[in-house]
Design a protein around this motif. Structure first.
Motif: not given
Length: 634
Positions: A417-435
């Protein structure tokens, strides 16, 4: 211990029972929908993907024409959200068995792309994005022909566009849809095929562009006509006509077989070669075990029990010499208990999920069902993980069972969960639907803390109150000194040696799994995967037993952690393979895509390490208890 000699027979029986299921394997989908003549067949957009960025985007993140009515996003399951799917309606109007020569997707016939919208299109084309559509829950595929074999294959979705060597970018703005239907006896129809032939047509090439209709150049239907392509030019507005055509063909393919074109993209002979290779490895390990058990262990045990002078016997071989220390509790037993509990959790989750897929309970039409089912199953088997972790913890004389239970419930899931949550910040920054949306993160947190954690605590409560595992010999009060070990007994060397054979058993299948994950391809060979999974478990257990036997022969009784770590050796080779795959097999560019690749690959390696480590540990534990229970010790 005679069960070891039956391993090849069991594997051969499993293969013989699965030959038919693999060759004629079919995963049933959702219930079929019967269309009447001229009934609308809705085309929906799923997402856009690229193997170069690993960042999916929703369809309307670009300036495509929108339907006349409001956008309607389809409710999705947990797995679809985590995959980045955002299913939405499109302006394509397709009716059953009604062909359309040319129609405009935009109400006005054309759309003007601003400079910023043009740059978005250019960037997506540059990174080779594919657009994924579905009709009647069937994904669109682009057919292509392999020149060497003259065989037709399919790639999922269609290319957004292409670019030339002189950095000119062209948009595939015309889609030629080719659908197939299967007629029923009651006069209704079922959709059994959905293909697309994307083409780039410049606005000046259309003979006419009217509201809702158009006329394409002569001969374009042959899909080989040279026309001026729709170029996108940076620094100016671009007028684009998004058009499509529809053709229907009657087909003998039944609805139950309509997924076959997606499931015949690879040569099954490669999978069979992998199975044979893995079987050879198992037979090799079985032969080595047979030599150890028949010629060595039985002889040593017989001699040991016959001799009256125990001291003379103890000096003969090393593994009997450490009987008073072999069950001495290990250091950091709480951490080891937590890892073993998580390993059992992963083992049950993966085994049950693959087994359900083999039995036809997983449908390719139900996107995200595998991931959703795996997540909920992982949470539910927390009670089993807690129970077995607690029994082991009590066996090694642990007393702080509550803190050990929290270790088991929080350590591995917290890492995920922690790793996924951290990586999710980078995906959010790219405005991807994968966020992952914030609401979904809360739902995952609720599943973890509201379901998995209480079940793990409950399992620990009952497991700690059970009798510990039977220990056949007493432990001496004063620990024995471990003599100097040969170089090949070094832990790092043991990890490398013990990881080669299990990795070799799964190597070829692993390449298909990586292609499915990182290249957005279908993975459907669950029958082969089930066999490889069983072979992996058997191979890891056999290698672990051999390794711990030689360790005890060297009078090294500190086997608890060592058996777990060395059995996790295949994870090291999987990490090396992921690096090789990143360099030579996939073209990922950019910091965030690379971070996502190695972040998720790292989580896969950690999960595999815990899985194989737990398998090897319990195999070693069973083996050691068996051999020492066969020796008469006062």
């Amino acid at each position: 211990m005679s069960i070891i000699f039956h391993v090849p027979v069991v594997l051969l029986l499993i293969i013989s029972c699965n030959i038919y299921s693999v060759t004629s394997f079919y995963v049933p989908g959702v219930a079929p929908y019967d269309y009447t003549d001229d009934e609308e067949v809705k085309v929906k957009a799923v997402k856009m993907t690229s193997s170069k960025t690993q960042l999916p985007y929703e369809y309307y993140s670009l300036g495509f024409c929108q339907p006349e009515n409001d956008l309607e996003y389809i409710s999705e399951n947990l797995g679809e959200i985590l995959r980045g799917d955002r299913i939405v309606n499109t302006p394509f109007k397709i009716n059953m068995a009604k062909s359309v020569s040319c129609a405009t997707a935009c109400k006005s016939g054309t759309v003007t792309l601003s400079d910023s919208q043009t740059m978005l299109f250019i960037n997506r084309i540059k990174f080779e994005y594919y657009v994924h559509l579905i009709a009647d829950n069937l994904p669109v595929a682009t057919p292509f022909r392999i020149l060497e074999s003259e065989r037709s294959e399919y790639e999922m979705g269609y290319r957004l566009g292409y670019y030339s060597d002189d950095d000119k970018y062209y948009l595939n703005n015309h889609l030629d849809f080719s659908l197939r239907f299967h007629p029923l006896e009651d006069g209704k129809f079922r959709v059994v095929g959905f293909e697309v032939y994307p083409t780039s047509i410049g606005k000046s090439e259309y003979k006419s562009l009217k509201e809702g209709s158009c006329e394409i150049p002569d001969g374009l239907g042959d899909r080989g006509t040279d026309v001026e392509a729709q170029q996108l030019v940076h620094g100016m507005d671009n007028v684009v006509a998004f058009t499509y055509s529809v053709s229907w063909k009657e087909s003998d393919i039944r609805w139950a077989s309509r997924w076959d074109i997606y499931m015949t993209m690879s040569d099954p002979q490669i999978h069979w070669f992998n199975i044979v290779n893995a079987i050879i490895i198992v037979l090799l390990m079985t032969g080595i075990l047979s030599i150890i058990i028949i010629r060595t262990l039985r002889r040593d045990i017989a001699k040991y029990n016959e001799h009256e002078d125990m001291e003379d016997t103890l000096e003969e071989t090393g593994w009997k010499l450490v009987h008073g220390d072999v069950f001495r509790p290990p250091l950091r037993s709480r951490l080891l208990a937590a890892l073993l509990g998580s390993g059992i959790q992963v083992l049950i989750m993966t085994g049950t999920t693959i087994g359900a897929a083999v039995l036809g309970m997983v449908s390719p039409a139900s996107r995200g069902s595998v991931m959703s089912g795996a997540i909920f199953l992982f949470a539910l088997v927390g009670c089993v993980a807690g129970y077995h972790s607690a029994r082991f913890y009590r066996t090694v004389r642990g007393v702080q069972w509550k803190s050990a239970a929290f270790y088991t419930a929080l350590l591995y899931p917290g890492l995920l969960f922690g790793t996924g949550f951290l990586l999710n910040f980078f995906i959010w920054g790219k405005h991807s639907s994968g966020a992952v949306p914030f609401s979904t993160m809360i739902a995952l947190l609720a599943i973890w803390l509201g379901i998995s954690l209480p079940l793990t605590m409950m399992g620990y409560f009952f497991g700690f109150r059970k009798q510990p595992y039977h220990i056949p010999v007493r432990t001496n009060q004063i620990p024995r000194q471990v003599p100097d070990q040969p170089w090949h007994s070094n832990t790092l060397v043991a990890i490398l040696l013990c990881g080669i054979l299990p990795f070799g058993a799964v190597f070829l299948e692993l390449s298909f799994i990586f292609s499915s994950i990182w290249k957005n391809q279908f993975y459907y060979m669950y029958g082969f995967l089930f066999l490889i999974y069983i072979i992996l478990v058997v191979t890891v257990a056999q290698v672990a037993i051999i390794a711990v036997y030689f360790q005890l022969c060297n009078e090294n009784y500190r086997w608890w952690w060592r058996s777990f770590v060395t059995s996790g050796g295949p994870a090291f080779y999987i990490f090396l393979y992921s690096v090789f795959y990143y360099i030579y097999r996939i073209d990922i560019s950019g910091f965030v895509p690379s971070l996502l690749y190695f972040g998720y690959s790292g989580l896969m390696c950690v999960s595999f390490f815990i899985l194989t480590g737990s398998i090897g540990f319990y195999a070693s534990f069973w083996f050691i208890r068996r051999i020492y229970s066969a020796v008469k010790i006062d």
